[in-house]
Write a protein that holds these residues in place. Structure first.
Motif, PDB file in Angstrom:
ATOM      1  N   ASP A 138     -19.912  -6.357  27.208  1.00 20.60           N
ATOM      2  CA  ASP A 138     -18.558  -6.397  27.141  1.00 20.60           C
ATOM      3  C   ASP A 138     -18.397  -5.141  26.209  1.00 20.60           C
ATOM      4  N   ASN A 139     -17.123  -4.104  26.839  1.00 22.49           N
ATOM      5  CA  ASN A 139     -16.695  -3.193  25.828  1.00 22.49           C
ATOM      6  C   ASN A 139     -17.631  -2.293  25.265  1.00 22.49           C
ATOM      7  N   THR A 167     -18.392  -5.444  31.755  1.00 25.16           N
ATOM      8  CA  THR A 167     -17.053  -5.454  31.645  1.00 25.16           C
ATOM      9  C   THR A 167     -16.642  -3.991  30.971  1.00 25.16           C
ATOM     10  N   ASN A 168     -15.802  -3.187  31.452  1.00 30.96           N
ATOM     11  CA  ASN A 168     -15.449  -1.951  30.598  1.00 30.96           C
ATOM     12  C   ASN A 168     -16.649  -1.252  30.089  1.00 30.96           C
ATOM     13  N   SER A 169     -17.756  -1.107  30.363  1.00 31.52           N
ATOM     14  CA  SER A 169     -18.757  -0.703  29.699  1.00 31.52           C
ATOM     15  C   SER A 169     -19.566   0.438  30.553  1.00 31.52           C
ATOM     16  N   ASN A 201     -17.213  -5.107  36.174  1.00 30.31           N
ATOM     17  CA  ASN A 201     -15.681  -5.143  36.327  1.00 30.31           C
ATOM     18  C   ASN A 201     -15.224  -4.043  35.343  1.00 30.31           C
ATOM     19  N   GLY A 202     -14.861  -2.642  35.809  1.00 28.94           N
ATOM     20  CA  GLY A 202     -14.516  -1.575  35.126  1.00 28.94           C
ATOM     21  C   GLY A 202     -15.517  -1.043  34.623  1.00 28.94           C
ATOM     22  N   GLY A 203     -15.447   0.165  34.039  1.00 25.05           N
ATOM     23  CA  GLY A 203     -16.722   0.871  33.542  1.00 25.05           C
ATOM     24  C   GLY A 203     -17.389   1.706  34.673  1.00 25.05           C
ATOM     25  N   ASN A 240     -11.912  -3.756  39.541  1.00 29.61           N
ATOM     26  CA  ASN A 240     -11.005  -3.062  38.584  1.00 29.61           C
ATOM     27  C   ASN A 240     -11.266  -1.680  38.441  1.00 29.61           C
ATOM     28  N   ALA A 242     -14.267  -0.078  38.993  1.00 30.01           N
ATOM     29  CA  ALA A 242     -15.684   0.204  38.602  1.00 30.01           C
ATOM     30  C   ALA A 242     -16.298   1.373  39.515  1.00 30.01           C
TER      31      ALA A 242
END
Length: 283
Positions: A138-139, A167-169, A201-203, A240, A242
């Motif tokens: 995460d992050n 996630t977002n990484s 999820n993102g990133g 999201n 990615a």
């Protein structure tokens, strides 16, 4: 292109490896000759940036690394097993954590670098919760894995977990195998979902070699006898926005669950679902 992408991943390792040399702290669960501590958490608490924890082969409890750049290295030919979560939090820019031949479940949440090599990570079974990921990121700004196997956890009357949930990484994988958790039948015969090989999820994810495989669908079962079986999990799912770059990576849907007539067998999982992001396949 293989050499180019491999060079990027190798550069990541070299850059994250520039930690200041520190002392070596020996951890031995049995208190053998020359040991400093019998638990990894005790050793972490006493360590400072740049220290190396040499872990003698055994099974240890989970631990948290908070704001320290450390190397956690097994001294044996087989992986050291962690029964519990290995958590890395609050690394600053320029700090680095390395895991070598350490197996368990890892969660990261940091701006610094985490390098994981030659390990096996499986999500634990948690009652009444969705299955855990083999590794959850995460992050985090720089997480790299080399020659690692990731297995999602089974859900206990819930959906199974992915091999990797990021996630977002920013994540890089090299010769790594990610497998979703097994689907499970509910007590009333309704199957729960098998896990994804990788859920990004993102990133941004960069991958060279290895595979991403969805978990197998649940077979027919339940207290009322025959029931429809579950579908296999998806190999790779993007959400999201990615972005993933792949070179020489196998994407495989999970096997369908089986059921006797007149009940219905499940469907094989899809190799990928990239509608929520961007997939770039490198030549």
């Amino acid at each position: 292109m293989f050499k180019s992408l491999s060079a990027v991943l190798l550069s990541t390792l070299l850059l994250t490896g520039q930690a200041t040399a520190g002392q070596v702290i020996v951890v031995d669960a049995f208190g053998g000759p020359g040991y400093d501590y019998t638990s990894i958490q005790q050793a972490i608490n006493s360590a400072v940036d740049g220290d190396t924890l040499l872990i003698r082969s055994s099974t240890y409890g989970g631990f948290v690394i908070d704001g320290k750049g450390l190397e956690i290295i097994s001294d044996g030919a087989v992986n050291t097993q962690i029964n519990g979560t290995m958590r890395v939090d609050n690394l600053g820019v320029g700090q680095r954590v390395l895991f070598h031949r350490i197996s368990g479940e890892t969660l990261t949440n940091c701006a610094g670098s985490v390098w994981i090599e030659d390990g096996e990570f499986s999500g634990p079974l948690v009652l009444a919760q969705v299955g855990s990921a083999g590794i959850r990121v995460d992050n985090s700004s720089a997480v790299s894995m080399s020659r690692v196997t990731l297995r999602g956890g089974r859900g206990a009357s819930m959906d199974a977990g992915p091999g990797l949930r990021a996630t977002n990484s920013e994540v890089s994988l090299y010769d790594t195998i990610a497998i979703g958790g097994d689907g499970e039948q509910g007590p009333l015969g309704s199957p729960f979902d098998a896990g994804q090989g990788v859920l990004q999820n993102g990133g941004h994810l960069r991958v060279s070699g290895g595979s991403m495989t969805g978990g197998p669908g649940a077979n027919s079962g339940g207290i009322f006898g025959c029931s429809d079986a579950g579908d296999g999990g998806t190999g790779l799912v993007l959400q999201n926005g990615a972005v993933i770059e792949l070179f020489d990576v196998a994407l495989v849907g999970g096997a369908a669950g089986s059921a006797p007539a007149p009940c219905l067998s499940g469907n094989p999982g899809s190799p990928s679902d990239t509608a929520g992001g961007t997939l770039v396949t490198l030549p």
